[in-house]
Design a protein around this motif. Structure first.
Motif, PDB file in Angstrom:
ATOM      1  N   SER A 181     -60.742   2.831 155.707  1.00  0.00           N
ATOM      2  CA  SER A 181     -60.878   3.815 154.888  1.00  0.00           C
ATOM      3  C   SER A 181     -59.580   4.401 154.989  1.00  0.00           C
ATOM      4  N   SER A 182     -59.351   5.308 154.016  1.00  0.00           N
ATOM      5  CA  SER A 182     -58.271   6.292 153.905  1.00  0.00           C
ATOM      6  C   SER A 182     -58.137   7.339 155.201  1.00  0.00           C
ATOM      7  N   ARG A 183     -59.416   7.797 155.343  1.00  0.00           N
ATOM      8  CA  ARG A 183     -59.748   8.843 156.232  1.00  0.00           C
ATOM      9  C   ARG A 183     -59.345   8.079 157.934  1.00  0.00           C
ATOM     10  N   GLN A 184     -60.050   7.080 157.954  1.00  0.00           N
ATOM     11  CA  GLN A 184     -59.648   6.263 159.488  1.00  0.00           C
ATOM     12  C   GLN A 184     -58.253   6.029 159.611  1.00  0.00           C
ATOM     13  N   ALA A 185     -57.593   5.636 158.372  1.00  0.00           N
ATOM     14  CA  ALA A 185     -56.060   5.061 158.451  1.00  0.00           C
ATOM     15  C   ALA A 185     -55.364   6.438 158.540  1.00  0.00           C
ATOM     16  N   MET A 186     -55.656   7.674 158.247  1.00  0.00           N
ATOM     17  CA  MET A 186     -54.845   8.765 158.338  1.00  0.00           C
ATOM     18  C   MET A 186     -54.991   9.257 159.799  1.00  0.00           C
ATOM     19  N   GLU A 187     -56.222   9.077 160.178  1.00  0.00           N
ATOM     20  CA  GLU A 187     -56.282   9.488 161.617  1.00  0.00           C
ATOM     21  C   GLU A 187     -55.589   8.560 162.635  1.00  0.00           C
ATOM     22  N   ALA A 188     -55.647   7.060 162.257  1.00  0.00           N
ATOM     23  CA  ALA A 188     -54.758   6.536 163.001  1.00  0.00           C
ATOM     24  C   ALA A 188     -53.151   6.672 163.116  1.00  0.00           C
ATOM     25  N   THR A 189     -52.913   7.236 161.995  1.00  0.00           N
ATOM     26  CA  THR A 189     -51.401   7.511 161.551  1.00  0.00           C
ATOM     27  C   THR A 189     -50.986   8.671 162.516  1.00  0.00           C
ATOM     28  N   ARG A 190     -52.096   9.737 162.471  1.00  0.00           N
ATOM     29  CA  ARG A 190     -51.632  10.748 163.127  1.00  0.00           C
ATOM     30  C   ARG A 190     -51.807  10.533 164.577  1.00  0.00           C
ATOM     31  N   GLY A 191     -52.617   9.934 164.900  1.00  0.00           N
ATOM     32  CA  GLY A 191     -52.909   9.645 166.632  1.00  0.00           C
ATOM     33  C   GLY A 191     -52.065   8.606 166.986  1.00  0.00           C
ATOM     34  N   GLY A 192     -51.525   7.715 166.510  1.00  0.00           N
ATOM     35  CA  GLY A 192     -50.838   6.513 166.932  1.00  0.00           C
ATOM     36  C   GLY A 192     -49.482   6.100 166.313  1.00  0.00           C
ATOM     37  N   SER A 193     -48.924   7.025 165.382  1.00  0.00           N
ATOM     38  CA  SER A 193     -47.674   6.497 164.828  1.00  0.00           C
ATOM     39  C   SER A 193     -46.586   7.561 165.400  1.00  0.00           C
ATOM     40  N   PRO A 194     -45.503   6.841 165.899  1.00  0.00           N
ATOM     41  CA  PRO A 194     -44.438   7.756 166.351  1.00  0.00           C
ATOM     42  C   PRO A 194     -43.648   8.358 165.093  1.00  0.00           C
ATOM     43  N   PHE A 195     -44.088   7.902 163.829  1.00  0.00           N
ATOM     44  CA  PHE A 195     -43.240   8.437 162.777  1.00  0.00           C
ATOM     45  C   PHE A 195     -43.852   9.577 161.985  1.00  0.00           C
ATOM     46  N   TYR A 196     -45.276   9.868 162.288  1.00  0.00           N
ATOM     47  CA  TYR A 196     -46.060  10.756 161.822  1.00  0.00           C
ATOM     48  C   TYR A 196     -45.545  11.994 161.601  1.00  0.00           C
ATOM     49  N   ARG A 197     -44.656  12.749 162.562  1.00  0.00           N
ATOM     50  CA  ARG A 197     -44.104  13.859 162.329  1.00  0.00           C
ATOM     51  C   ARG A 197     -42.841  13.704 161.235  1.00  0.00           C
ATOM     52  N   ALA A 198     -42.170  12.790 161.552  1.00  0.00           N
ATOM     53  CA  ALA A 198     -41.059  12.550 160.468  1.00  0.00           C
ATOM     54  C   ALA A 198     -41.537  12.539 158.952  1.00  0.00           C
ATOM     55  N   TRP A 199     -42.827  11.888 158.834  1.00  0.00           N
ATOM     56  CA  TRP A 199     -43.476  11.708 157.759  1.00  0.00           C
ATOM     57  C   TRP A 199     -43.712  13.322 157.267  1.00  0.00           C
ATOM     58  N   LEU A 200     -44.288  14.056 157.990  1.00  0.00           N
ATOM     59  CA  LEU A 200     -44.870  15.242 157.370  1.00  0.00           C
ATOM     60  C   LEU A 200     -43.411  16.111 157.162  1.00  0.00           C
ATOM     61  N   ALA A 201     -42.390  16.100 157.802  1.00  0.00           N
ATOM     62  CA  ALA A 201     -41.023  16.838 157.291  1.00  0.00           C
ATOM     63  C   ALA A 201     -40.552  16.160 156.166  1.00  0.00           C
ATOM     64  N   SER A 202     -40.598  14.762 155.938  1.00  0.00           N
ATOM     65  CA  SER A 202     -39.691  14.503 154.949  1.00  0.00           C
ATOM     66  C   SER A 202     -40.660  14.770 153.516  1.00  0.00           C
ATOM     67  N   SER A 203     -41.892  14.589 153.585  1.00  0.00           N
ATOM     68  CA  SER A 203     -43.005  14.814 152.464  1.00  0.00           C
ATOM     69  C   SER A 203     -42.657  16.286 151.779  1.00  0.00           C
ATOM     70  N   GLY A 204     -42.624  17.247 152.903  1.00  0.00           N
ATOM     71  CA  GLY A 204     -42.298  18.546 152.390  1.00  0.00           C
ATOM     72  C   GLY A 204     -40.871  18.680 151.776  1.00  0.00           C
ATOM     73  N   ARG A 205     -39.910  17.890 152.311  1.00  0.00           N
ATOM     74  CA  ARG A 205     -38.643  18.009 151.555  1.00  0.00           C
ATOM     75  C   ARG A 205     -38.782  17.335 150.136  1.00  0.00           C
ATOM     76  N   LEU A 206     -39.603  16.436 149.785  1.00  0.00           N
ATOM     77  CA  LEU A 206     -39.606  15.929 148.452  1.00  0.00           C
ATOM     78  C   LEU A 206     -40.312  16.742 147.282  1.00  0.00           C
ATOM     79  N   LEU A 207     -41.236  17.511 147.770  1.00  0.00           N
ATOM     80  CA  LEU A 207     -42.029  18.281 146.992  1.00  0.00           C
ATOM     81  C   LEU A 207     -41.158  19.075 145.936  1.00  0.00           C
ATOM     82  N   PRO A 208     -40.375  20.019 146.378  1.00  0.00           N
ATOM     83  CA  PRO A 208     -39.675  21.024 145.356  1.00  0.00           C
ATOM     84  C   PRO A 208     -38.888  20.052 144.360  1.00  0.00           C
ATOM     85  N   GLU A 209     -38.384  19.262 144.777  1.00  0.00           N
ATOM     86  CA  GLU A 209     -37.389  18.232 143.648  1.00  0.00           C
ATOM     87  C   GLU A 209     -38.334  17.545 142.745  1.00  0.00           C
ATOM     88  N   ALA A 210     -39.516  17.262 143.141  1.00  0.00           N
ATOM     89  CA  ALA A 210     -40.533  16.549 142.598  1.00  0.00           C
ATOM     90  C   ALA A 210     -41.205  17.260 141.274  1.00  0.00           C
TER      91      ALA A 210
END
Ligand code: DP6
Length: 336
Positions: A181-210
Protein backbone atom coordinates in the motif's frame (compact mmCIF):
# COMPACT_ATOMS: atom_id res chain seq x y z
CA UNK A 1 -38.79 3.75 4.28
CA UNK A 2 -35.24 4.34 5.44
CA UNK A 3 -32.81 7.08 4.65
CA UNK A 4 -29.70 6.47 2.55
CA UNK A 5 -27.11 9.11 1.73
CA UNK A 6 -25.43 8.85 -1.65
CA UNK A 7 -22.18 10.56 -2.56
CA UNK A 8 -20.19 10.59 -5.79
CA UNK A 9 -16.59 11.84 -5.42
CA UNK A 10 -13.68 12.06 -7.85
CA UNK A 11 -10.06 10.99 -7.32
CA UNK A 12 -7.39 13.61 -6.77
CA UNK A 13 -4.33 13.27 -9.01
CA UNK A 14 -1.21 14.93 -7.62
CA UNK A 15 1.07 16.78 -10.05
CA UNK A 16 3.42 17.64 -7.19
CA UNK A 17 3.29 14.58 -4.93
CA UNK A 18 2.52 14.05 -1.28
CA UNK A 19 4.92 11.33 -0.19
CA UNK A 20 5.86 10.90 3.47
CA UNK A 21 4.24 11.96 6.74
CA UNK A 22 5.28 14.60 9.24
CA UNK A 23 3.04 12.94 11.85
CA UNK A 24 1.96 9.34 11.24
CA UNK A 25 -0.56 9.23 14.09
CA UNK A 26 -2.50 12.25 12.81
CA UNK A 27 -1.66 11.45 9.17
CA UNK A 28 -0.21 14.86 8.36
CA UNK A 29 1.71 15.11 5.06
CA UNK A 30 5.45 15.88 5.04
CA UNK A 31 5.32 17.45 1.57
CA UNK A 32 2.88 19.88 -0.01
CA UNK A 33 0.87 18.49 -2.90
CA UNK A 34 -0.66 20.23 -5.89
CA UNK A 35 -3.44 18.25 -7.55
CA UNK A 36 -6.31 18.11 -9.98
CA UNK A 37 -9.65 16.47 -9.20
CA UNK A 38 -10.55 14.13 -12.08
CA UNK A 39 -13.93 13.93 -13.81
CA UNK A 40 -14.17 10.71 -15.85
CA UNK A 41 -13.48 8.42 -12.89
CA UNK A 42 -15.39 8.28 -9.60
CA UNK A 43 -16.30 6.52 -6.39
CA UNK A 44 -19.99 6.14 -5.46
CA UNK A 45 -20.80 5.51 -1.81
CA UNK A 46 -24.10 4.79 -0.07
CA UNK A 47 -24.21 5.26 3.69
CA UNK A 48 -26.85 3.90 6.10
CA UNK A 49 -27.11 3.98 9.92
CA UNK A 50 -25.81 0.70 11.43
CA UNK A 51 -25.12 -0.93 14.83
CA UNK A 52 -21.36 -1.02 14.04
CA UNK A 53 -19.11 0.60 11.43
CA UNK A 54 -18.78 -1.51 8.27
CA UNK A 55 -17.33 -0.65 4.89
CA UNK A 56 -17.42 -2.57 1.62
CA UNK A 57 -15.58 -1.54 -1.54
CA UNK A 58 -16.74 -3.16 -4.78
CA UNK A 59 -18.55 -5.74 -2.62
CA UNK A 60 -15.46 -6.65 -0.55
CA UNK A 61 -15.58 -6.22 3.23
CA UNK A 62 -12.79 -3.85 4.36
CA UNK A 63 -10.70 -4.29 7.54
CA UNK A 64 -12.35 -2.18 10.30
CA UNK A 65 -8.98 -1.16 11.81
CA UNK A 66 -8.08 0.72 8.59
CA UNK A 67 -11.19 2.88 9.05
CA UNK A 68 -11.27 3.21 12.86
CA UNK A 69 -9.16 6.43 13.24
CA UNK A 70 -11.24 8.08 10.51
CA UNK A 71 -14.59 7.16 12.11
CA UNK A 72 -13.34 8.25 15.57
CA UNK A 73 -12.39 11.72 14.32
CA UNK A 74 -15.56 11.93 12.22
CA UNK A 75 -17.83 11.21 15.23
CA UNK A 76 -15.90 13.62 17.42
CA UNK A 77 -16.23 16.38 14.82
CA UNK A 78 -19.93 15.62 14.21
CA UNK A 79 -20.64 15.27 17.94
CA UNK A 80 -22.53 12.04 17.34
CA UNK A 81 -22.40 8.43 18.52
CA UNK A 82 -23.85 7.24 15.19
CA UNK A 83 -22.29 4.15 13.56
CA UNK A 84 -22.31 3.77 9.77
CA UNK A 85 -22.50 1.14 7.08
CA UNK A 86 -20.93 2.29 3.82
CA UNK A 87 -20.98 0.51 0.46
CA UNK A 88 -18.68 1.92 -2.19
CA UNK A 89 -18.06 1.16 -5.83
CA UNK A 90 -15.26 2.51 -7.98
CA UNK A 91 -15.57 3.12 -11.71
CA UNK A 92 -11.88 2.12 -12.03
CA UNK A 93 -9.57 -0.59 -10.57
CA UNK A 94 -9.41 -0.33 -6.76
CA UNK A 95 -6.08 -0.05 -4.85
CA UNK A 96 -4.11 -0.16 -8.09
CA UNK A 97 -2.53 3.28 -7.81
CA UNK A 98 -5.51 5.12 -9.26
CA UNK A 99 -6.17 7.16 -6.11
CA UNK A 100 -9.23 5.18 -5.02
CA UNK A 101 -8.53 6.11 -1.39
CA UNK A 102 -8.75 9.82 -2.22
CA UNK A 103 -12.25 9.64 -3.68
CA UNK A 104 -13.21 6.85 -1.25
CA UNK A 105 -12.56 8.74 1.99
CA UNK A 106 -13.86 12.03 0.53
CA UNK A 107 -17.17 10.34 -0.37
CA UNK A 108 -17.32 8.65 3.03
CA UNK A 109 -16.72 11.88 4.98
CA UNK A 110 -19.29 13.86 2.97
CA UNK A 111 -21.97 11.12 3.10
CA UNK A 112 -21.57 10.35 6.83
CA UNK A 113 -21.75 14.05 7.74
CA UNK A 114 -25.03 14.40 5.83
CA UNK A 115 -26.36 11.20 7.42
CA UNK A 116 -25.62 12.67 10.85
CA UNK A 117 -27.53 15.79 9.82
CA UNK A 118 -24.49 18.06 9.80
CA UNK A 119 -23.33 19.92 6.72
CA UNK A 120 -19.78 20.74 7.70
CA UNK A 121 -17.87 23.23 5.54
CA UNK A 122 -15.66 21.58 2.89
CA UNK A 123 -12.52 22.56 4.84
CA UNK A 124 -13.75 20.63 7.90
CA UNK A 125 -14.71 17.59 5.82
CA UNK A 126 -11.28 17.80 4.20
CA UNK A 127 -9.60 17.60 7.63
CA UNK A 128 -11.71 14.54 8.55
CA UNK A 129 -11.03 12.81 5.21
CA UNK A 130 -7.28 13.43 5.66
CA UNK A 131 -7.26 11.13 8.68
CA UNK A 132 -8.38 8.31 6.36
CA UNK A 133 -6.02 9.21 3.50
CA UNK A 134 -4.19 12.50 3.11
CA UNK A 135 -4.87 12.64 -0.64
CA UNK A 136 -8.62 12.48 0.22
CA UNK A 137 -8.35 15.92 1.84
CA UNK A 138 -7.94 17.28 -1.72
CA UNK A 139 -10.87 15.30 -3.23
CA UNK A 140 -13.33 17.37 -1.17
CA UNK A 141 -12.75 20.19 -3.67
CA UNK A 142 -13.18 20.39 -7.42
CA UNK A 143 -10.65 21.80 -9.85
CA UNK A 144 -7.08 22.40 -8.72
CA UNK A 145 -6.13 21.94 -5.08
CA UNK A 146 -3.31 22.40 -2.62
CA UNK A 147 -2.61 20.40 0.53
CA UNK A 148 0.28 22.24 2.21
CA UNK A 149 2.97 20.33 4.15
CA UNK A 150 1.86 19.55 7.72
CA UNK A 151 -1.63 20.97 6.99
CA UNK A 152 -4.79 19.43 8.41
CA UNK A 153 -6.93 20.40 5.39
CA UNK A 154 -6.61 21.08 1.67
CA UNK A 155 -8.04 24.05 -0.20
CA UNK A 156 -9.09 24.87 -3.74
CA UNK A 157 -6.60 27.00 -5.66
CA UNK A 158 -8.54 27.31 -8.91
CA UNK A 159 -11.93 25.98 -10.09
CA UNK A 160 -12.21 23.35 -12.84
CA UNK A 161 -13.27 26.10 -15.32
CA UNK A 162 -9.74 27.56 -15.02
CA UNK A 163 -8.40 25.08 -17.58
CA UNK A 164 -11.23 23.29 -19.43
CA UNK A 165 -8.90 22.09 -22.25
CA UNK A 166 -6.67 20.13 -19.87
CA UNK A 167 -6.95 16.34 -20.18
CA UNK A 168 -5.51 13.51 -18.14
CA UNK A 169 -5.27 10.16 -19.94
CA UNK A 170 -5.13 7.35 -17.42
CA UNK A 171 -3.28 4.42 -19.01
CA UNK A 172 -3.96 1.24 -17.05
CA UNK A 173 -0.80 -0.89 -17.10
CA UNK A 174 -2.35 -3.44 -14.73
CA UNK A 175 -5.76 -3.50 -13.00
CA UNK A 176 -4.48 -5.74 -10.18
CA UNK A 177 -4.34 -4.38 -6.63
CA UNK A 178 -0.83 -3.39 -5.57
CA UNK A 179 1.18 -5.68 -3.30
CA UNK A 180 2.31 -2.86 -1.03
CA UNK A 181 0.00 0.00 0.00
CA UNK A 182 1.08 3.63 -0.41
CA UNK A 183 1.02 3.96 3.38
CA UNK A 184 3.48 1.05 3.87
CA UNK A 185 5.66 2.26 1.02
CA UNK A 186 5.80 5.80 2.43
CA UNK A 187 6.96 4.44 5.77
CA UNK A 188 9.54 2.27 3.98
CA UNK A 189 10.88 5.36 2.19
CA UNK A 190 11.04 7.43 5.38
CA UNK A 191 12.66 4.68 7.41
CA UNK A 192 14.87 3.06 4.80
CA UNK A 193 15.75 5.42 1.96
CA UNK A 194 18.89 7.57 2.20
CA UNK A 195 17.24 9.84 -0.37
CA UNK A 196 14.18 10.65 1.77
CA UNK A 197 15.54 13.99 3.04
CA UNK A 198 16.62 15.00 -0.46
CA UNK A 199 13.12 14.14 -1.68
CA UNK A 200 11.51 16.40 0.93
CA UNK A 201 13.82 19.31 0.10
CA UNK A 202 13.42 19.04 -3.67
CA UNK A 203 9.64 18.68 -3.46
CA UNK A 204 9.35 21.98 -1.59
CA UNK A 205 11.40 23.69 -4.31
CA UNK A 206 9.15 22.44 -7.15
CA UNK A 207 5.91 23.73 -5.64
CA UNK A 208 6.03 27.53 -6.21
CA UNK A 209 7.03 27.14 -9.86
CA UNK A 210 4.32 24.53 -10.42
CA UNK A 211 1.69 26.83 -8.91
CA UNK A 212 2.79 29.59 -11.25
CA UNK A 213 2.72 27.29 -14.30
CA UNK A 214 -0.79 26.16 -13.35
CA UNK A 215 -1.96 29.74 -12.95
CA UNK A 216 -0.59 30.51 -16.45
CA UNK A 217 -1.94 27.24 -17.94
CA UNK A 218 1.61 26.49 -19.11
CA UNK A 219 1.41 22.76 -19.89
CA UNK A 220 5.06 22.33 -20.81
CA UNK A 221 6.35 23.92 -17.61
CA UNK A 222 3.80 22.16 -15.40
CA UNK A 223 4.52 18.88 -17.18
CA UNK A 224 8.27 19.20 -16.62
CA UNK A 225 7.76 19.88 -12.93
CA UNK A 226 5.23 17.05 -12.54
CA UNK A 227 7.76 14.71 -14.17
CA UNK A 228 10.47 15.76 -11.74
CA UNK A 229 8.12 15.25 -8.80
CA UNK A 230 7.13 11.67 -9.67
CA UNK A 231 10.65 10.68 -10.81
CA UNK A 232 12.20 11.84 -7.56
CA UNK A 233 9.48 10.19 -5.49
CA UNK A 234 10.05 6.86 -7.26
CA UNK A 235 13.84 7.27 -7.03
CA UNK A 236 13.54 7.61 -3.25
CA UNK A 237 11.23 4.57 -3.18
CA UNK A 238 13.63 2.46 -5.22
CA UNK A 239 16.44 3.37 -2.82
CA UNK A 240 14.46 2.02 0.18
CA UNK A 241 15.66 -1.10 1.94
CA UNK A 242 14.09 -3.38 0.73
CA UNK A 243 13.53 -1.48 -2.54
CA UNK A 244 9.98 -0.71 -3.66
CA UNK A 245 9.33 -0.86 -7.40
CA UNK A 246 5.77 -0.32 -8.61
CA UNK A 247 6.60 -0.21 -12.31
CA UNK A 248 5.73 -2.98 -14.79
CA UNK A 249 6.97 -3.42 -18.37
CA UNK A 250 3.93 -1.49 -19.64
CA UNK A 251 4.76 1.38 -17.24
CA UNK A 252 8.23 1.76 -18.75
CA UNK A 253 6.82 1.48 -22.28
CA UNK A 254 4.35 4.29 -21.53
CA UNK A 255 7.02 6.57 -20.02
CA UNK A 256 9.18 6.05 -23.12
CA UNK A 257 6.23 6.64 -25.44
CA UNK A 258 5.54 10.01 -23.76
CA UNK A 259 9.17 11.03 -24.34
CA UNK A 260 8.84 9.99 -27.99
CA UNK A 261 5.56 11.92 -28.36
CA UNK A 262 7.23 15.06 -26.98
CA UNK A 263 10.15 14.59 -29.36
CA UNK A 264 7.58 14.59 -32.18
CA UNK A 265 6.08 17.84 -30.90
CA UNK A 266 3.03 16.52 -29.02
CA UNK A 267 2.52 17.72 -25.43
CA UNK A 268 2.26 14.49 -23.39
CA UNK A 269 3.54 14.69 -19.82
CA UNK A 270 3.32 11.63 -17.61
CA UNK A 271 3.05 11.14 -13.87
CA UNK A 272 2.99 7.94 -11.78
CA UNK A 273 1.61 7.26 -8.28
CA UNK A 274 1.94 4.27 -5.97
CA UNK A 275 1.18 1.70 -8.64
CA UNK A 276 2.06 0.84 -12.25
CA UNK A 277 -0.48 3.12 -13.99
CA UNK A 278 0.66 6.11 -16.02
CA UNK A 279 -1.39 9.31 -16.10
CA UNK A 280 -0.65 11.62 -19.01
CA UNK A 281 -1.34 15.35 -19.01
CA UNK A 282 -2.20 16.80 -22.41
CA UNK A 283 -4.58 19.19 -24.15
CA UNK A 284 -8.01 18.25 -25.55
CA UNK A 285 -7.00 18.94 -29.18
CA UNK A 286 -4.22 16.29 -29.03
CA UNK A 287 -5.88 13.84 -26.63
CA UNK A 288 -7.24 11.37 -29.20
CA UNK A 289 -3.90 11.05 -31.04
CA UNK A 290 -1.97 10.65 -27.82
CA UNK A 291 -4.47 8.10 -26.44
CA UNK A 292 -4.08 5.96 -29.56
CA UNK A 293 -0.29 5.95 -29.22
CA UNK A 294 -0.47 5.11 -25.51
CA UNK A 295 -2.86 2.22 -26.20
CA UNK A 296 -0.47 0.77 -28.76
CA UNK A 297 2.57 1.22 -26.50
CA UNK A 298 0.92 -0.40 -23.48
CA UNK A 299 -0.57 -3.20 -25.55
CA UNK A 300 2.78 -4.05 -27.15
CA UNK A 301 4.56 -4.27 -23.77
CA UNK A 302 4.98 -7.63 -22.10
CA UNK A 303 2.10 -8.51 -19.75
CA UNK A 304 2.93 -8.24 -16.06
CA UNK A 305 5.08 -11.07 -14.75
CA UNK A 306 2.85 -13.61 -13.03
CA UNK A 307 -0.28 -12.15 -14.61
CA UNK A 308 -3.17 -14.49 -15.21
CA UNK A 309 -3.83 -15.02 -18.93
CA UNK A 310 -7.49 -14.25 -18.09
CA UNK A 311 -6.71 -10.62 -17.58
CA UNK A 312 -5.44 -10.50 -21.11
CA UNK A 313 -4.00 -7.85 -23.39
CA UNK A 314 -6.97 -5.49 -23.31
CA UNK A 315 -7.11 -4.96 -19.54
CA UNK A 316 -3.40 -5.56 -18.92
CA UNK A 317 -2.17 -2.89 -21.21
CA UNK A 318 -4.82 -1.40 -23.40
CA UNK A 319 -7.28 0.61 -21.35
CA UNK A 320 -7.08 4.41 -21.55
CA UNK A 321 -9.53 6.49 -19.51
CA UNK A 322 -9.88 10.12 -20.58
CA UNK A 323 -10.35 12.53 -17.67
CA UNK A 324 -10.63 16.29 -17.26
CA UNK A 325 -10.69 18.69 -14.31
CA UNK A 326 -13.70 17.67 -12.25
CA UNK A 327 -16.10 18.88 -9.57
CA UNK A 328 -16.35 18.59 -5.78
CA UNK A 329 -18.31 15.63 -4.35
CA UNK A 330 -22.05 15.55 -4.97
CA UNK A 331 -24.24 14.43 -2.06
CA UNK A 332 -27.96 13.59 -2.04
CA UNK A 333 -30.42 11.86 0.22
CA UNK A 334 -32.34 8.87 -1.15
CA UNK A 335 -35.25 6.89 0.33
CA UNK A 336 -35.42 3.08 0.12
C1 DP6 B 1 1.48 8.75 -4.57
O1 DP6 B 1 -3.21 9.48 0.35
O2 DP6 B 1 -3.08 7.06 -0.38
O3 DP6 B 1 -0.87 9.14 -4.63
O4 DP6 B 1 -2.44 9.19 3.55
O5 DP6 B 1 -1.26 7.01 3.79
O6 DP6 B 1 -3.60 7.03 2.93
P1 DP6 B 1 -2.28 7.79 3.02
O7 DP6 B 1 -1.69 7.89 1.55
P2 DP6 B 1 -2.41 8.25 0.18
O8 DP6 B 1 -1.09 8.56 -0.68
C2 DP6 B 1 -1.13 9.16 -1.91
C3 DP6 B 1 0.22 9.16 -2.50
C4 DP6 B 1 0.31 9.52 -3.95
C5 DP6 B 1 0.61 11.00 -4.16
C6 DP6 B 1 -0.54 11.95 -3.92
O9 DP6 B 1 -1.71 11.62 -4.15
O10 DP6 B 1 -0.21 13.10 -3.53
Amino acid sequence: MSRVVFCRAHPSLALIKYWGKSDSRRNLPATASLAVTLAGVHTETRVRPAPADRVTVDGMEQPVERYAPFFDVLRHRLRTAQRFRADSTNSFPTAAGLASSSSGFAALAAACARMAGRDLPAGELSAVARVGSASAARSLFGGFTLLPARARAARQLLPEQHWPELRVLVAVASPQAKAISSRQAMEATRGGSPFYRAWLASSGRLLPEAMEALQKRDLEKLGELARLSYSRMHAALLASDPPVLYWLPATVALVRECAELRRQGLGAWETIDAGPQVKVLCLAAEAARIAERLREAAGAAQPAYGAQPAYGAESAGGQIIECRPGPAPEVRVEEE
